[in-house]
Structures are given as C-alpha cells and as structure tokens.
Design a protein around this motif. Structure first.
Motif, PDB file in Angstrom:
ATOM      1  N   LEU A  33       0.842  -1.192   0.000  1.00  0.00           N
ATOM      2  CA  LEU A  33       0.000   0.000   0.000  1.00  0.00           C
ATOM      3  C   LEU A  33       0.876   1.241   0.000  1.00  0.00           C
ATOM      4  O   LEU A  33       1.817   1.339   0.790  1.00  0.00           O
ATOM      5  N   ILE A  42      -2.817   0.167  -4.307  1.00  0.00           N
ATOM      6  CA  ILE A  42      -2.907  -1.108  -3.590  1.00  0.00           C
ATOM      7  C   ILE A  42      -2.674  -2.270  -4.550  1.00  0.00           C
ATOM      8  O   ILE A  42      -3.387  -2.414  -5.549  1.00  0.00           O
ATOM      9  N   TYR A 403      -3.354   3.825   7.228  1.00  0.00           N
ATOM     10  CA  TYR A 403      -4.039   3.063   6.183  1.00  0.00           C
ATOM     11  C   TYR A 403      -3.517   1.639   6.244  1.00  0.00           C
ATOM     12  O   TYR A 403      -2.300   1.421   6.333  1.00  0.00           O
ATOM     13  N   THR A 405      -4.106  -2.599   4.777  1.00  0.00           N
ATOM     14  CA  THR A 405      -4.745  -3.569   3.891  1.00  0.00           C
ATOM     15  C   THR A 405      -4.872  -4.914   4.589  1.00  0.00           C
ATOM     16  O   THR A 405      -4.242  -5.180   5.613  1.00  0.00           O
ATOM     17  N   LEU A 411      -9.677  -1.964   2.582  1.00  0.00           N
ATOM     18  CA  LEU A 411      -8.795  -0.910   3.065  1.00  0.00           C
ATOM     19  C   LEU A 411      -9.392  -0.278   4.313  1.00  0.00           C
ATOM     20  O   LEU A 411     -10.536   0.186   4.305  1.00  0.00           O
TER      21      LEU A 411
END
Length: 418
Positions: A33, A42, A403, A405, A411
């Motif tokens: 990411l 991504i 952020y 993943t 997300l």
C-alpha cells in the motif's frame, strides 16, 4: 474527524479509531500500500493487478480505478515517488492452487525448486513496469524492465537514480538483491546483484539452506549507502551499496535456528543507530513458532546486536483465532509520509494494526491497537483459509492517518489517539 456511517465494527480498539473503509471496488484483497497525493495505490494478491482508491476524503473513500495485470501475472508490490509509480511483475504463484494448496509449500521450499524448474514456456510478464501518475488516478505506462525468470517480489524507491528490488532470475534458487538504474525511467536497467552464498545454482553453487527453509530476499530498505536486507530464513544482511554495480557485505546475522525465520522487514532509524526488524508469521496457529519484531543496535554496522523485542499482543487468544498470528510489515518512514524514530506502526496479521513507542529501545511499549472486523467475503481462493482478519501492510500519512490492507477485508483508515 467523524467516521462515516456503516463502518465494520472492529473486534478490538485501543487508542485507535476506525474512520473510513473501502472494499476497493469489490476487490477486497490488498497487499502493499502507498498513499500518494490523496490516492491509495494497492497491489492485489488474488484479484491480480492493482487498484487506486481516492482517499482525499479519508472518511468517505471515493472512486476506485482498477488496472488489470497481464495474463498469469501478479502486481502485489509497488512504489510511488513524485510522478512515478513502479509496479512489480511476476508469475502469479498463488494461481497455481495445486502447487500451493498447502501454503507451507510456499514458505518452506525455494521457489526455484517448486515452480521455476517446472516452467518450460514463459507465459507471464517478469520484471517491473513504470507508470506516469501525474494524473494520480490515470496511470500511463511509460517504461518496462523485463527479466528472465519468475520476476520481482518487492521494491524500494524514494527518488534519485537507483531503485532496489528482490528478483528471482533464471539460474538462482530464489529471490536475490538487485540495484536498478532509474536515470531514464522509460528504460530502467539492472546494474548490480548480490545474493547469499549457494543461491547462484546456474554458476554451480550448492544451496546452503537447510531442509524446510527458504533463503530468499523479501526486500530491503536503504539509508545512505547501506541496504538493510531481509532474507526470510536466511536472516539479515547489511550491504554496502556505495558502488551500485558491486554491493558488498558488511555483516550477516541469522537467528533461525533457534527462532523460526521468516525475516521480512528491516526499518533503519539512522538518527538513533537502531534497526527494527520484523519476522513474518507464515503458518497458522504459530506452527512456525512465536515470531518477534526485534530492535538492533547498529552503532557498529559490522556487528549488529539485538537488544530487545516488541511486546506480543495479549488482548485476545490470537494463536487460537485462526490464520497467522504475528508480525508482517512495518510503516517504512518514507519521505513525505509520517516519519518517526520513536513511534513504530506495524501489522500483526490476525491481531490487526499496532503502534509501539520505542523511546526506550530496551523497553518497547504498545500504545495503540485496532483489530478490524473479519472479511465480509473471501477473495483468497486457497482452499480452507479461515475467514479472519489478516492485516498485511500499513502506511501512515504525513497527517498521522493510518491506512492498512488485508488479504480479504479491504482498506481500513484509522485515526491514532496519540
């Protein structure tokens, strides 16, 4: 900042708050990411290709742009800098469900042994693609580096003349370290290589990895003229790259055995002469042993010494939860992102995202955690995988927003309490 409505309720939160979520356009699987100019880039491990999510409003992520991969190819790792996006190209290994039905095969045997030697016809793209992202959500392909072999795994590029990659080239048992000349981004070129002794089978070297172990470069981070490289079960090397065509070994440490290997990520903290190193948990229920994130004293680069390890999450019985429990990746202090030499963000797979204060490097302290809800649907097509969170990668922007993943759950955008 107020969260958007209908967010998946986290399984656990301490000093962190979920404020935004995206299902990435129905492709909830994410690996590496990057957040750049208000857009999240991504890589997908199962959906192939990569996606770009508009996160200029992090509470309400917007439009998703999907870029498909070439046939039989995955684009799981990528890097952004200024107007450039670098995306790895490699054989989609997990598409070979028969070979990797048991994920243990991937982690305990060299890829050269399981895959490369069986392929007689190349039907995938191997190497790296360069895109112009001056329009962030409309990448335009401008350059290509093709290699013979399986392809690249992970990259490091923060501008300048050189990029760095793990590459599985014909003749090698597994991924090695390569330097890439980016002087002309439309024509990148490999100019240097380094590998652990025994990996160059094509030159007659005899593999030295013990049975059931992989000596393979996951990736490296670079600070100054040193590359800090992690070799899965082969441990850690510090490489002098002042001559990019001829990297030289400074030091090599391997703590597997007695520990279980999987050395994945090294984060140099040059202002403190420290190095954070995460060993990836790669099998369910800690079958590969308890994995740690270590702090090394690197005042003497020829003799790095481990001085402590991060505390292990204990707010639930994660070893019994299912899936992998343990470290995966670290926020990497990229220029332009959140940069700190005392506050470290990490993914812990089924234990979510964690923050650690290492002001005292001998006594790291956890200061925040968020364990996202399990996936609404499974994108991972491997048989028998549990439907639990497996937080994979983490990126913290300059404003301090996190952020993250997951292999299936999309997300997550998280606010840290400080």
């Amino acid at each position: 900042m107020l969260p958007s409505r209908d967010l998946p309720r986290p399984d656990h939160a301490h000093n962190m708050k979920l404020i935004g979520h995206s299902d990435i356009g129905g492709r909830g699987d994410g690996l590496q990411l990057m957040v750049h100019r208000g857009f999240a880039y991504i890589g997908h491990p199962w959906s192939q290709g990569f996606s770009i999510v508009d996160v200029r409003d992090p509470v309400r992520p917007g439009e998703v742009t999907y870029i498909p991969a070439p046939p039989n190819t995955w684009n799981i790792h990528l890097q952004t800098h200024d107007d450039l996006l670098l995306v790895i190209d490699a054989l989609d290994l997990f598409a070979d469900v028969e070979t990797f039905r048991d994920e243990k095969t991937y982690y305990t045997r060299s890829i050269g042994e399981t895959v490369a030697a069986r392929k007689t016809k190349r039907a995938w793209r191997a190497g790296m693609t360069v895109y112009d992202i001056s329009r962030p959500d409309r990448p335009r392909r401008i350059g290509q580096l093709d290699v013979d072999g399986i392809g690249f795994h992970r990259l490091w590029y923060v501008g300048g003349r050189y990029a760095y990659a793990s590459a599985l080239l014909d003749g090698y048992t597994d991924y090695i370290f390569v330097t890439i000349d980016m002087a002309d981004p439309t024509r990148p070129d490999i100019v240097g290589r380094w590998w652990l002794p025994g990996m160059n089978a094509g030159a007659g070297e005899t593999p030295t990895a013990p049975e059931g172990k992989r000596y393979a470069l996951h990736h490296s981070l670079v600070a100054g003229n040193t590359a800090y490289a992690c070799w899965r079960d082969g441990g850690l090397t510090l490489l002098d790259i002042s001559d990019h065509a001829a990297p030289k070994l400074i030091s090599h440490r391997n703590w597997s055995p007695p520990f279980g290997g999987g050395t994945h990520s090294a984060l140099p903290l040059p202002g403190r002469d420290l190095l954070v190193v995460a060993d990836e948990a790669v099998l369910d229920h800690e079958e590969d042993g308890r994995k740690n994130t270590w702090i090394f004293d690197i005042r003497e680069p020829s003799n790095p010494i481990s001085i402590s390890s991060f505390p292990v999450p204990e707010d639930a019985d994660y070893p019994r939860k299912g899936g992998h429990f343990g470290p995966h990746n670290l926020h990497e202090n990229r220029p332009g992102s959140f940069v700190s030499e005392t506050l470290i963000f990490a993914t812990w797979q089924n234990a979510g995202i964690r923050a650690f204060d290492i002001s005292d490097p001998y006594r790291p302290v956890e200061t925040g955690a968020l364990v996202p809800a399990g996936p609404a649907q499974m994108t991972d097509r491997r048989p028998g995988r549990p439907s639990v969170i497996q937080s994979a990668d983490v990126f913290v922007d300059a404003a301090g927003l996190i952020y993250a993943t997951d292999y299936n759950a999309g997300l997550e955008i998280i606010e840290y309490g400080g």
